[in-house]
Structure formats: C-alpha cells, structure tokens
Motif scaffolding. Structure first.
Motif, PDB file in Angstrom:
ATOM      1  N   HIS A   9      51.788  30.818  35.496  1.00 13.14           N
ATOM      2  CA  HIS A   9      52.618  30.285  36.569  1.00 13.14           C
ATOM      3  C   HIS A   9      52.943  31.450  37.504  1.00 13.14           C
ATOM      4  O   HIS A   9      53.623  32.398  37.111  1.00 13.14           O
ATOM      5  CB  HIS A   9      53.902  29.662  36.018  1.00 13.14           C
ATOM      6  N   ILE A  10      52.448  31.342  38.732  1.00 17.37           N
ATOM      7  CA  ILE A  10      52.587  32.417  39.715  1.00 17.37           C
ATOM      8  C   ILE A  10      53.903  32.264  40.467  1.00 17.37           C
ATOM      9  O   ILE A  10      54.302  31.151  40.832  1.00 17.37           O
ATOM     10  CB  ILE A  10      51.426  32.362  40.728  1.00 17.37           C
ATOM     11  N   ALA A  11      54.526  33.379  40.763  1.00 19.48           N
ATOM     12  CA  ALA A  11      55.741  33.360  41.579  1.00 19.48           C
ATOM     13  C   ALA A  11      55.391  32.912  43.002  1.00 19.48           C
ATOM     14  O   ALA A  11      54.281  33.154  43.491  1.00 19.48           O
ATOM     15  CB  ALA A  11      56.366  34.748  41.602  1.00 19.48           C
ATOM     16  N   ASP A  12      56.336  32.255  43.653  1.00 20.26           N
ATOM     17  CA  ASP A  12      56.133  31.791  45.023  1.00 20.26           C
ATOM     18  C   ASP A  12      55.701  32.934  45.927  1.00 20.26           C
ATOM     19  O   ASP A  12      56.150  34.060  45.774  1.00 20.26           O
ATOM     20  CB  ASP A  12      57.421  31.180  45.579  1.00 20.26           C
ATOM     21  N   SER A  13      54.817  32.632  46.841  1.00 24.66           N
ATOM     22  CA  SER A  13      54.311  33.535  47.886  1.00 24.66           C
ATOM     23  C   SER A  13      53.401  34.659  47.372  1.00 24.66           C
ATOM     24  O   SER A  13      53.019  35.527  48.137  1.00 24.66           O
ATOM     25  CB  SER A  13      55.459  34.132  48.717  1.00 24.66           C
ATOM     26  N   LEU A  14      53.037  34.635  46.095  1.00 27.03           N
ATOM     27  CA  LEU A  14      52.158  35.689  45.573  1.00 27.03           C
ATOM     28  C   LEU A  14      50.760  35.170  45.237  1.00 27.03           C
ATOM     29  O   LEU A  14      49.951  35.902  44.665  1.00 27.03           O
ATOM     30  CB  LEU A  14      52.790  36.343  44.342  1.00 27.03           C
ATOM     31  N   ALA A  15      50.447  33.953  45.612  1.00 26.68           N
ATOM     32  CA  ALA A  15      49.168  33.338  45.242  1.00 26.68           C
ATOM     33  C   ALA A  15      47.977  34.131  45.764  1.00 26.68           C
ATOM     34  O   ALA A  15      47.001  34.338  45.042  1.00 26.68           O
ATOM     35  CB  ALA A  15      49.107  31.900  45.738  1.00 26.68           C
TER      36      ALA A  15
END
Length: 93
Positions: A9-15
């Motif tokens: 699960h990636i943190a927001d805005s780090l994709a």
C-alpha cells in the motif's frame, strides 16, 4: 515452482516514485537464480494498492533473493513510500 504474492500500500502522491523503484527491483529480480516470471498489478478500485506476483523455481530461490543485498537495498528505497509493511505470501502447486 512457487508463486510469491507481495502486497503493498503506497502512500498518497508517491506512486510515480514507487513505480520506478518497483520496476528497478523487478529488473534485478529477473537476474536472480530461480526466477521464472513476474508482474506488477494495480488495484482498479485503489490506485495505491499494488500486488507483485513472482514465480520462482523453489522456496529456497525466493528466500535467497528475499535476503539478497540487492533486494534489501531496493527495499530500503521502497519502504519509506509504503503506508504499511509489505505482505508476502508464498503459494505452491
């Protein structure tokens, strides 16, 4: 032959940063002893939920890659981008 499911699960805005690091990691994994194939998937309902599916010849081949300095180095870059620790599950026929 085994399948390894790696859920992240990636943190927001780090994709975007994650995608590059994940591609680099997959390129290294492809060179690992016993690696057969791999793919990276994105949840259609949650773009920050990712799944890596890798096929290895044996559990020992996966464990060798999992503990390798190359993977540990790549995970040191990926881990700060994750909301939680990755979940790894092994499956066999």
């Amino acid at each position: 032959m085994i399948r390894v499911m790696i859920e992240r699960h990636i943190a927001d805005s780090l994709a975007e940063h994650y995608d590059k690091a994940a591609r680099d990691t997959l390129q290294l994994a492809m060179q690992a002893h016993g690696f057969i194939s791999g793919e990276a998937l994105q949840n259609t309902d949650d773009p920050n939920h990712r799944l890596v599916i890798a096929t290895y010849r044996t559990v020992q081949d996966w464990q060798r890659w999992h503990r390798s300095p190359e993977r540990l180095e790549m995970m040191a870059a990926i881990n700060p981008m994750l909301e939680s620790e990755e979940k790894v599950t092994l499956f066999e026929h």
